[in-house]
Write a protein that holds these residues in place. Structure first.
Motif, PDB file in Angstrom:
ATOM      1  N   ALA A 296     -12.845 -17.763  19.087  1.00  9.98           N
ATOM      2  CA  ALA A 296     -13.991 -16.991  18.615  1.00  9.98           C
ATOM      3  C   ALA A 296     -15.283 -17.458  19.277  1.00  9.98           C
ATOM      4  O   ALA A 296     -16.164 -16.645  19.613  1.00  9.98           O
ATOM      5  N   HIS A 297     -15.408 -18.768  19.470  1.00  7.59           N
ATOM      6  CA  HIS A 297     -16.589 -19.312  20.149  1.00  7.59           C
ATOM      7  C   HIS A 297     -16.667 -18.794  21.589  1.00  7.59           C
ATOM      8  O   HIS A 297     -17.741 -18.411  22.067  1.00  7.59           O
ATOM      9  N   LEU A 298     -15.542 -18.758  22.274  1.00 10.84           N
ATOM     10  CA  LEU A 298     -15.513 -18.266  23.649  1.00 10.84           C
ATOM     11  C   LEU A 298     -15.835 -16.775  23.707  1.00 10.84           C
ATOM     12  O   LEU A 298     -16.515 -16.310  24.634  1.00 10.84           O
ATOM     13  N   ALA A 299     -15.351 -16.017  22.726  1.00  8.89           N
ATOM     14  CA  ALA A 299     -15.664 -14.585  22.683  1.00  8.89           C
ATOM     15  C   ALA A 299     -17.168 -14.369  22.510  1.00  8.89           C
ATOM     16  O   ALA A 299     -17.755 -13.468  23.140  1.00  8.89           O
ATOM     17  N   ALA A 300     -17.791 -15.209  21.683  1.00 10.61           N
ATOM     18  CA  ALA A 300     -19.242 -15.105  21.501  1.00 10.61           C
ATOM     19  C   ALA A 300     -19.978 -15.470  22.788  1.00 10.61           C
ATOM     20  O   ALA A 300     -20.995 -14.837  23.142  1.00 10.61           O
ATOM     21  N   GLU A 301     -19.482 -16.469  23.509  1.00  8.35           N
ATOM     22  CA  GLU A 301     -20.081 -16.825  24.796  1.00  8.35           C
ATOM     23  C   GLU A 301     -19.938 -15.673  25.793  1.00  8.35           C
ATOM     24  O   GLU A 301     -20.852 -15.404  26.589  1.00  8.35           O
ATOM     25  N   ALA A 302     -18.799 -15.007  25.751  1.00 12.96           N
ATOM     26  CA  ALA A 302     -18.594 -13.856  26.634  1.00 12.96           C
ATOM     27  C   ALA A 302     -19.623 -12.767  26.336  1.00 12.96           C
ATOM     28  O   ALA A 302     -20.235 -12.199  27.255  1.00 12.96           O
ATOM     29  N   GLN A 303     -19.827 -12.492  25.068  1.00 12.50           N
ATOM     30  CA  GLN A 303     -20.801 -11.464  24.683  1.00 12.50           C
ATOM     31  C   GLN A 303     -22.203 -11.824  25.156  1.00 12.50           C
ATOM     32  O   GLN A 303     -22.968 -10.962  25.603  1.00 12.50           O
ATOM     33  N   ALA A 304     -22.536 -13.111  25.103  1.00 13.01           N
ATOM     34  CA  ALA A 304     -23.867 -13.548  25.530  1.00 13.01           C
ATOM     35  C   ALA A 304     -24.086 -13.266  27.023  1.00 13.01           C
ATOM     36  O   ALA A 304     -25.221 -13.005  27.450  1.00 13.01           O
ATOM     37  N   LYS A 305     -23.010 -13.293  27.817  1.00 14.99           N
ATOM     38  CA  LYS A 305     -23.138 -13.034  29.254  1.00 14.99           C
ATOM     39  C   LYS A 305     -23.560 -11.593  29.532  1.00 14.99           C
ATOM     40  O   LYS A 305     -24.090 -11.290  30.606  1.00 14.99           O
ATOM     41  N   LEU A 306     -23.333 -10.701  28.578  1.00 17.24           N
ATOM     42  CA  LEU A 306     -23.676  -9.291  28.785  1.00 17.24           C
ATOM     43  C   LEU A 306     -25.146  -8.994  28.486  1.00 17.24           C
ATOM     44  O   LEU A 306     -25.600  -7.859  28.667  1.00 17.24           O
ATOM     45  N   SER A 307     -25.899  -9.998  28.038  1.00 17.52           N
ATOM     46  CA  SER A 307     -27.318  -9.776  27.715  1.00 17.52           C
ATOM     47  C   SER A 307     -28.113  -9.368  28.950  1.00 17.52           C
ATOM     48  O   SER A 307     -29.191  -8.774  28.832  1.00 17.52           O
ATOM     49  N   LEU A 308     -27.585  -9.645  30.125  1.00 16.43           N
ATOM     50  CA  LEU A 308     -28.248  -9.297  31.377  1.00 16.43           C
ATOM     51  C   LEU A 308     -28.292  -7.788  31.605  1.00 16.43           C
ATOM     52  O   LEU A 308     -29.117  -7.292  32.370  1.00 16.43           O
TER      53      LEU A 308
END
Length: 330
Positions: A296-308
């Motif tokens: 779940a932590h990694l999935a949240a990190e993945a989502q953060a990468k899309l902020s660009l």
């Protein structure tokens, strides 16, 4: 934001026309005058994979504004061929009897045919890469193919070895699973001619959800029923595979518990009751929950990468897919 299977349904809806062309491309490129090749390839395709990796390529390209033709479609098919080839080879290595709930190709057609048709699909993938004409795309996907093989070999040499570190285990899944997720996403930005920063953001998004996806799979081997898992529950245990649930239970275990893991995983001396006991030990040490929380932590990190990227239905859908990777057991 859609949850679980709804995330995939929404994503498929967004790229439906692209996916239909991609599926036709896959079928056309499975054709061969050697009848066993399309027959065996069709068997594994018919087993019902969700096409997650090609879906990521299609969605990433559209999120990046690609509207220039069918490059993204052909490369999505290429990604699926690489994935399918690795499945055929993996099932031979693992001596798997089931794939997605059906008899595996090696169980039906034999190991030799499965390996050779896997080779054929790899070759088809490279034909599609060459036809695309981009050396950058060729570099990304060929490196991913090599990395997948490295990950599989690393898994082979760490099998039955409880001294494997958690970082070494993560190296295995970065290679065997996450590298293709990363490449599938990155090439979406490449075909759209986006800046390197966006390429890297999508590659990191894919890498993170790929690791999360494999962590959940590793948890499911001890926490699912056979119908949900699509393969025999406990296969990883019986093969002595080193996964995070095993490492957590082993490192936190008592001397007696460690002795159990050494007998069953390192020595592969197992009785019918051992899988159930392994699950009990994992429950006692919260190993499944720890594994799923990491995912779940990694999935949240993945989502953060899309902020660009600017908001769009494609971005929303890719955010939801990150949640999907960890919702399969929740």
């Amino acid at each position: 934001m859609p949850d679980g299977e709804d995330a995939l349904t929404t994503l498929v809806g967004l790229v439906r026309e692209d996916l239909e062309v991609c599926n036709r491309t896959i079928v056309a490129n499975m054709d061969s005058p050697v009848a066993l090749i399309p027959q065996l390839a069709a068997h594994i395709v018919a087993a019902g994979g969700k096409r997650l990796r090609p879906l990521l390529t299609l969605a990433a390209a559209r999120m990046c504004g690609y509207a220039g033709g069918v490059r993204h479609v052909n490369l999505a098919a290429c990604v699926e061929f690489i994935h399918t080839a690795t499945l055929l080879h993996d099932d031979v290595v693992d001596e798997s009897a089931l794939r997605r709930g059906l008899a595996s190709a090696n169980a039906v057609f034999g190991n030799k045919a499965s390996v050779l048709v896997g080779d054929f699909l790899f070759a088809r993938a490279f034909e599609l890469m060459v036809a695309d004409g981009s050396l950058k795309v060729l570099g990304i996907l060929s490196r991913a193919s090599a990395t997948i093989s490295e990950g599989e070999v690393l898994q082979l040499v760490t099998q039955n070895d409880l001294s494997t570190s958690e970082e070494r285990y993560l190296d295995v899944i970065r290679g065997k699973t996450a590298a293709l997720f990363a490449a599938a996403c990155q090439i979406g930005a490449v075909v759209a001619d986006r800046p390197l920063s966006e390429e890297m953001a999508l590659a990191e998004y894919g890498m993170n959800i790929g690791i999360a996806f494999q962590l959940v799979d590793d948890a499911l081997d001890y926490a699912a029923d056979q119908a949900q898992l699509g393969k025999t529950v406990g296969d990883d245990f019986r093969e002595g595979k080193i996964t995070l649930p095993v490492l957590v239970a082993y490192t936190q275990g008592t001397a007696e518990e460690r002795s159990f893991w050494q007998r069953t995983i390192e020595e592969c001396q197992q009785t019918e009751a051992d899988l159930s006991h392994a699950m009990d030990l994992m429950a006692h040490h919260n190993a499944i929950r720890i594994t799923l929380d990491r995912a779940a932590h990694l999935a949240a990190e993945a989502q953060a990468k899309l902020s660009l990227f600017p908001d769009s239905p494609f971005k929303t859908s890719l955010m939801a897919v990150a949640d999907y990777t960890v919702s399969r057991v929740r």
